[in-house]
Design an enzyme around this catalytic site. Structure first.
Site, PDB file in Angstrom:
ATOM      1  N   ASP A   1       0.855  -1.192   0.000  1.00 16.77           N
ATOM      2  CA  ASP A   1       0.000   0.000   0.000  1.00 16.77           C
ATOM      3  C   ASP A   1       0.890   1.241   0.000  1.00 16.77           C
ATOM      4  O   ASP A   1       2.120   1.137  -0.146  1.00 16.77           O
ATOM      5  CB  ASP A   1      -0.949   0.000   1.202  1.00 16.77           C
ATOM      6  CG  ASP A   1      -2.310   0.614   0.866  1.00 16.77           C
ATOM      7  OD1 ASP A   1      -2.338   1.821   0.572  1.00 16.77           O
ATOM      8  OD2 ASP A   1      -3.317  -0.105   0.863  1.00 16.77           O
TER       9      ASP A   1
ATOM     10  N   HIS B   1      -3.115   3.021  -4.452  1.00 23.08           N
ATOM     11  CA  HIS B   1      -2.483   2.520  -3.228  1.00 23.08           C
ATOM     12  C   HIS B   1      -1.074   2.008  -3.518  1.00 23.08           C
ATOM     13  O   HIS B   1      -0.666   0.954  -3.034  1.00 23.08           O
ATOM     14  CB  HIS B   1      -3.328   1.394  -2.607  1.00 23.08           C
ATOM     15  CG  HIS B   1      -4.639   1.853  -2.043  1.00 23.08           C
ATOM     16  ND1 HIS B   1      -4.765   2.408  -0.789  1.00 23.08           N
ATOM     17  CD2 HIS B   1      -5.885   1.853  -2.579  1.00 23.08           C
ATOM     18  CE1 HIS B   1      -6.039   2.715  -0.563  1.00 23.08           C
ATOM     19  NE2 HIS B   1      -6.737   2.405  -1.633  1.00 23.08           N
TER      20      HIS B   1
ATOM     21  N   GLU C   1     -10.468   2.396  -4.927  1.00 18.21           N
ATOM     22  CA  GLU C   1     -10.091   3.755  -4.546  1.00 18.21           C
ATOM     23  C   GLU C   1      -9.005   4.350  -5.438  1.00 18.21           C
ATOM     24  O   GLU C   1      -8.136   5.095  -4.976  1.00 18.21           O
ATOM     25  CB  GLU C   1      -9.650   3.789  -3.074  1.00 18.21           C
ATOM     26  CG  GLU C   1     -10.771   3.433  -2.108  1.00 18.21           C
ATOM     27  CD  GLU C   1     -10.356   3.504  -0.663  1.00 18.21           C
ATOM     28  OE1 GLU C   1     -11.214   3.828   0.172  1.00 18.21           O
ATOM     29  OE2 GLU C   1      -9.176   3.218  -0.360  1.00 18.21           O
TER      30      GLU C   1
END
Length: 415
Positions: free
Chosen positions: A79, A128, A192
């Protein structure tokens, strides 16, 4: 089978815990058990990318989850805050921060398998990915490749969709990852992604859009995963992805559902699970249930429960709310046939160590375990409340930090 014998012993253990008078006298109450799991996939997710968990802590966590018949551990290993898996061809990825060696991971896989748990690796792309971009800044978009990357602080940057080096790097990564984990899936995230401010402004991505005849940067997700997923399949694995429906909120019949049919999807976003269920059923995708309303165990059980390390206004998920979770959402059996199981997530931005991780897991993890194992007609909140106490006592005896399932009332001091 190994799993059936193991779960039989776990059931016996819980019966003994719940009937201490007979247990102390060396007796077992007469009981007939007719039992089988509602879902074959019962998972918890750990996030050592945000706060690293040593192997011994992961083993300790496995020891607890197996007592409640969880059989999958998802490890979120990459991440913005860190890259936690050794890739021998690309050692720069792990030059900063702690990580698992491949030998440590193979040992974890073996340890879990002995307890009927498979470990599924997660490497989130194309967002990420600051930990990757810190090691290889040239893999970012044209307008971000010179931005300083600070692991753990810089966020919302993505891998460039029109960069052959990205796909070459991930071919090496996925090949090595596939050799470590025998589980049938590799989780690739896909959630995301801040597409408009990355691909939407990148010269290289804009050029690729024109070449492909795309009109929206979001369409490049098809191209990106069209290059990545064949590598997963070549290594004998199936892709797993978060079911990301937030970029375009519209009626189901208008939504262009571009996930490949062999991708196992996990529903998670607040309020979008019914739509995700409808789309996956229609499209033919297997679905794992992890709706934020019920299974995000990083959310506090009570308001202001411990100081938040990154307080962005997390919603509260009480034990009773977690227990109310019906993975089938009350739909007819025919409309939930594609649901394979449940997943409880423990995103670790606010979990610096294993004690905090288990504190956030239990007792809500017991509620999710029952949701994954037991048909709705056999579940009862009042019964559950009584049954959790001997189990919480046993967990504490084993050194597991748990959240007491009631709010402490502080009375004013007398003057």
């Amino acid at each position: 089978t190994q799993g059936a014998i193991l779960y039989g012993l776990m059931t016996l253990d819980q019966i003994l815990l719940g009937d201490v008078c007979r247990t102390l006298s060396g007796k077992i109450a007469p009981v007939e058990i007719d039992d089988q799991p509602r879902f074959g996939y019962r998972s918890l997710m750990l996030d050592p990318a945000r706060h690293f968990l040593p192997s011994e802590d992961v083993k300790f966590y496995i020891d607890q989850m197996v007592r409640y018949k969880y059989n999958v551990l998802q490890l979120h290993q990459t991440d913005d805050q860190g890259w936690r898996i050794e890739i021998k061809k690309h050692p720069r990825l792990t030059e900063k921060g702690e990580f698992y060696t491949q030998e440590e991971l193979k040992d974890l896989v073996h340890y879990a398998a002995e307890r009927n748990v498979q470990i599924i690796p997660e490497l989130d792309i194309p967002g990420h990915t600051v930990a990757v971009l810190d090691a290889y800044p040239e893999l970012g978009c044209s307008h971000t490749d010179t931005i300083p990357k600070i692991v753990g602080e810089t966020v919302n940057l993505m891998l460039c969709a029109n960069n052959d080096k990205v796909y070459s790097l991930y071919k090496d990564i996925l090949t090595e990852v596939a050799s470590i984990f025998p589980a049938p899936y590799i989780h690739l995230g896909g959630d995301e992604a801040i597409i408009e401010t990355n691909w939407g402004k990148c010269e290289h991505c804009q050029s690729l859009m024109k070449q492909l005849g795309y009109t929206k940067p979001t369409e490049l997700m098809n191209y990106f995963f069209g290059k990545i997923l064949p590598v997963v399949r070549e290594n004998g694995k199936k892709p797993m992805l978060w079911c990301e429906l937030d970029n375009i909120r519209m009626p189901a019949h208008e939504y262009l559902f571009d996930y490949p049919k062999d991708a196992v999807l996990i529903t998670w976003r607040y309020g979008l699970t019914p739509l995700c269920m409808e789309l996956t059923a229609r499209h033919g995708n297997t679905l794992i249930m992890a709706p934020g309303e019920y299974t995000y165990l990083d959310y506090p059980q009570y308001k202001n429960d411990f100081p938040e390390f990154n307080n962005w206004g997390m919603p509260v998920t009480t034990l009773e709310t977690a227990y109310q979770f019906d993975p089938g959402y009350g739909l007819p059996a025919s409309q939930q046939a594609h649901i394979a199981g449940v997943n409880g997530t423990l995103w670790a931005e606010a979990m610096p160590d294993i004690n905090r991780v288990t504190y956030m897991t239990y007792p809500r993890g017991l509620a999710l375990a029952e949701a994954g194992w037991t048909q709705m007609e056999h579940r009862d909140w009042e019964s559950f409340k009584k049954r959790i106490y001997p189990n919480l006592s046993e967990l504490m005896k084993r050194g597991v930090s748990v959240r007491v399932p009631f709010e402490i009332v502080r009375y004013p001091q007398k003057r």
